[in-house]
Design a protein around this motif. Structure first.
Motif, PDB file in Angstrom:
ATOM      1  N   ASP A 182       0.865  -1.180   0.000  1.00 53.74           N
ATOM      2  CA  ASP A 182       0.000   0.000   0.000  1.00 53.74           C
ATOM      3  C   ASP A 182       0.899   1.226   0.000  1.00 53.74           C
ATOM      4  O   ASP A 182       1.911   1.252   0.688  1.00 53.74           O
ATOM      5  N   MET A 202       0.260   5.120   6.647  1.00 53.86           N
ATOM      6  CA  MET A 202      -0.597   4.958   7.808  1.00 53.86           C
ATOM      7  C   MET A 202      -1.437   3.691   7.679  1.00 53.86           C
ATOM      8  O   MET A 202      -1.564   2.898   8.609  1.00 53.86           O
ATOM      9  N   TRP A 203      -1.988   3.510   6.494  1.00 57.67           N
ATOM     10  CA  TRP A 203      -2.809   2.333   6.253  1.00 57.67           C
ATOM     11  C   TRP A 203      -1.967   1.053   6.305  1.00 57.67           C
ATOM     12  O   TRP A 203      -2.329   0.072   6.944  1.00 57.67           O
ATOM     13  N   GLY A 232      -0.950   0.192   9.760  1.00 55.77           N
ATOM     14  CA  GLY A 232      -2.130  -0.180  10.544  1.00 55.77           C
ATOM     15  C   GLY A 232      -2.553  -1.603  10.261  1.00 55.77           C
ATOM     16  O   GLY A 232      -2.801  -2.396  11.182  1.00 55.77           O
ATOM     17  N   VAL A 233      -2.643  -1.948   8.993  1.00 55.45           N
ATOM     18  CA  VAL A 233      -3.057  -3.304   8.604  1.00 55.45           C
ATOM     19  C   VAL A 233      -2.033  -4.327   9.088  1.00 55.45           C
ATOM     20  O   VAL A 233      -2.384  -5.387   9.619  1.00 55.45           O
ATOM     21  N   ARG A 281      -0.104  -4.099  11.617  1.00 58.93           N
ATOM     22  CA  ARG A 281      -0.205  -4.272  13.066  1.00 58.93           C
ATOM     23  C   ARG A 281      -1.432  -5.124  13.422  1.00 58.93           C
ATOM     24  O   ARG A 281      -1.344  -6.049  14.214  1.00 58.93           O
ATOM     25  N   ASP A 282      -2.562  -4.808  12.769  1.00 58.72           N
ATOM     26  CA  ASP A 282      -3.783  -5.594  13.008  1.00 58.72           C
ATOM     27  C   ASP A 282      -3.522  -7.075  12.786  1.00 58.72           C
ATOM     28  O   ASP A 282      -3.920  -7.925  13.591  1.00 58.72           O
ATOM     29  N   LYS A 333     -11.635  -1.726   1.664  1.00 61.67           N
ATOM     30  CA  LYS A 333     -10.880  -1.293   2.834  1.00 61.67           C
ATOM     31  C   LYS A 333     -11.793  -0.992   4.018  1.00 61.67           C
ATOM     32  O   LYS A 333     -11.351  -0.955   5.148  1.00 61.67           O
ATOM     33  N   ALA A 374     -12.029  -5.544  10.867  1.00 59.17           N
ATOM     34  CA  ALA A 374     -10.830  -6.350  11.119  1.00 59.17           C
ATOM     35  C   ALA A 374     -11.165  -7.845  11.070  1.00 59.17           C
ATOM     36  O   ALA A 374     -10.386  -8.641  10.546  1.00 59.17           O
ATOM     37  N   LEU A 378     -11.452  -8.901   7.533  1.00 56.74           N
ATOM     38  CA  LEU A 378     -10.131  -8.958   6.917  1.00 56.74           C
ATOM     39  C   LEU A 378      -9.425 -10.262   7.290  1.00 56.74           C
ATOM     40  O   LEU A 378      -8.888 -10.968   6.425  1.00 56.74           O
TER      41      LEU A 378
END
Lengths: 213, 388
Positions: free
Chosen positions: A8, A12-13, A16-17, A19-20, A103, A107, A110
């Motif tokens: 990506d 930030m995205w 973030g993803v 980390r999730d 998007k 979570a 995903l």
């Protein structure tokens, strides 16, 4: 542990993803900001699943998808895009992506999608089902030898997916097993990808791009 | 002779002025060429006129006037309305001078032309270019009437001149009007194109920044919960609305009167409504497309009102060889056929009737499937033959 790579251009995205997914027990092997880096890094780290954004600034997520699925048969690409850019999504799927997720998905959705992708299943949104249906009908308008067609059952299943029904609901309505529904969905994708590959090869031969000249 | 008050308000727009400039130039060129013809005629009859000296004087004045009109008509900013009217009056004056120049016999024998000859046709062209077909024809009629008056009689030849002058004004006027209209259309098309390009630029930039942030806020907020979840919900609503807005080209109508149904349906996307469509345009006549969108909106409003607070809806657009199919499904409460009477009381059947009626008027069919707890599903079939 399922290994994942996140592509990506938005830091930030991307972080973030990553980390999730790490929190949920996935192994995020790498991240990449653009298509070129994605192909290079995927080659090195060989993840099971690549989460691919399509809007990567100058480079195209569609081309990266084609390169990765072409070179690394064990690696699946799941398109994760914020876009309603219909054509892009369809192109990515034809180029070899095994599914598409918005998007805005939660979570949980995903995580579920990444797991299913790693298991070799297709991840469909209603929007993607509508695009795939449309694509089959478009190519059916000018059929040639080898043009893929949907069976009646496949059309039925895709229409229900496009109308927002889950695989389980579809299985109930059509009195099929859950697994059979999944197989129908997947087969619609596989036929389209195969056709796309044949088309590309034919184009390459017709235009002398097959390396023999 | 008092010229009309200078009402110098530029009637057609700036672009329109531009568009008729070639016609103005042609009108001036016509005056110059016909002036040469008029001079040749005066030269040929110089010994037979009643007053040859006056003939030469009139020719001189015509030459001077031709220079004046060239100076006024060639630059765009001097094409005053009052001057065009003055031009007509002056031309009539030159025609009238023939009563003094020509002998009585010459006036009654139509073989001998008036002093300005066909030079006056030029003012008809100017009138037509200035004011369109009515003005052009009007200028032609005025000249024709003056011609009758100067000659003092009416016959086939003079009537034919009248018809020709009027016809020239009419045809040139139409040409001028159509040039103006095309120029305006072109300007509009260019503006629309610029607007589309700008919209695409905005869409790209919004996509790269705002949407990503909103999506992230929504996701994180949901996970944190509590008050953050409320913020997340707001961010999510805006994200979806903005995405639908920027991913959709304006629903333009093409020149053959058809319009793409895809963008018009995609904008109906909300947090609770998903729209699926092919990647290629689905073309329907503009009015049919609008009506279909209106009916789908009505069905979605119905979902929001009656299907329960958590109901979601899906819209599917399909383009088949002989029909367009639009489905609207929700996963809400649905209803049992036995409850149709209750539903009528609640106003839901009224909606169903209205939806069926509207699709029926488009030549299509609408079917509804519903059961308690199984949601409601509409399917609209619009045959292409009837609707195209």
């Amino acid at each position: 542990m399922i290994s994942v790579m996140v592509v990506d251009d938005h830091p930030m995205w991307r972080d973030g993803v990553a980390r999730d997914l790490t929190e949920r027990g996935f192994e995020v092997r790498a991240t990449a900001p653009d298509g070129e880096a994605a192909v290079r890094i995927a080659r090195a780290v060989q993840p099971e699943v690549v989460l691919m954004d399509l809007n990567l600034g100058a480079t195209s997520g569609v081309d990266a998808t084609r390169a990765i699925t072409g070179e690394l048969p064990a690696t699946k690409v799941l398109v994760l895009s914020a876009s309603g850019e219909h054509e892009d999504v369809l192109e990515a799927v034809k180029a070899g992506a095994s599914g598409y997720l918005l998007k805005s998905a939660s979570a949980d959705e995903l995580v579920d999608a990444v797991q299913r992708t790693a298991n070799g299943q297709a991840v469909f949104t209603p929007g993607l089902a509508g695009l795939v249906l449309g694509e089959y009908r478009r190519i059916a308008a000018a059929p040639e030898a080898g043009t893929p067609q949907l069976t009646e059952r496949e059309t039925e299943v895709l229409r229900l997916v496009a109308k927002g029904m889950t695989a389980r609901q579809i299985a109930d309505r059509l009195v099929l097993s859950h697994r059979t529904v999944e197989n129908h969905v997947q087969s619609t994708l596989r036929k389209l990808q195969l056709h796309n590959r044949v088309e590309l090869a034919r184009y390459a031969i017709e235009h002398g791009l097959d390396g023999e000249e | 002779m008092t010229p009309p008050a200078p009402t110098a308000k530029p009637r057609p727009g700036r672009e329109a002025d531009h568009s008729t400039t070639p016609l103005w130039r042609a009108a001036v060129l016509l005056r110059v060429l016909t002036l040469v013809f008029a001079a040749a005629v005066v030269f040929a009859y110089r010994h037979e006129y009643a007053r040859p000296a006056l003939a030469w004087a009139v020719l001189g004045a015509m030459t001077a006037w031709t220079v004046v009109i060239a100076l006024c008509y060639l630059p765009e900013h001097r094409r005053w309305l009052w001057f065009t009217v003055l031009d007509l009056v002056v031309c009539c004056g030159f025609m009238a001078s023939s009563r003094l120049v020509l002998t009585h016999d010459q006036l009654t024998v139509t073989g001998v032309p008036l002093v300005p000859t066909v030079w006056v046709t030029g003012v008809v062209a100017v009138g037509a270019v200035r004011g369109g077909l009515l003005a052009g024809a009007g200028f032609g009629i005025v000249l024709g009437l003056v011609n009758f008056a100067v000659r003092g009689y009416v016959d086939t030849d003079l009537s034919r001149d009248m018809v020709l002058l009027t016809g020239v004004g009419f045809v040139l006027g139409m040409a001028a009007t159509s040039a103006r209209v095309s120029a305006q259309r072109l300007a509009l098309a260019l503006r629309a194109e610029a607007a589309t390009a700008e919209r695409e630029r905005l869409a790209r930039s919004i996509h790269d920044s705002v949407l990503q942030v909103l999506a992230r806020v929504r996701k994180r907020g949901m996970e944190v919960g509590g008050e953050a979840a409320e913020l997340a919900r707001l961010a999510g609503e805006q994200e979806i609305a903005l995405r639908a807005l920027v991913s959709t080209a304006p629903g333009e109508t093409s020149s053959d009167g058809t319009a793409d149904l895809v963008p018009r349906l995609i904008v109906l996307t909300t947090e609770r409504v998903q729209v699926s469509a092919p990647s290629t345009p689905v073309l329907l006549p503009d009015a049919v497309g609008r009506e279909v969108v209106a009916v789908v909106s009505e069905a979605l409003t119905n979902v929001a009102k009656h299907a329960g607070p958590d109901a979601k809806a899906w819209v599917l657009l399909e383009d088949l060889p002989d029909e367009v199919v639009v489905s609207v499904r929700d996963d809400g409460l649905g209803m049992a056929p036995a409850r149709l009477d209750d539903a009528a009381a609640e106003g839901r059947m009224g909606v169903a009737k209205s939806i069926r009626g509207r699709i029926g008027e488009l030549g299509g069919t609408a079917t509804v499937t519903t059961a308690p707890g199984a949601g409601t599903e509409w399917e609209f079939h619009l045959p292409k033959g009837r609707t195209r």
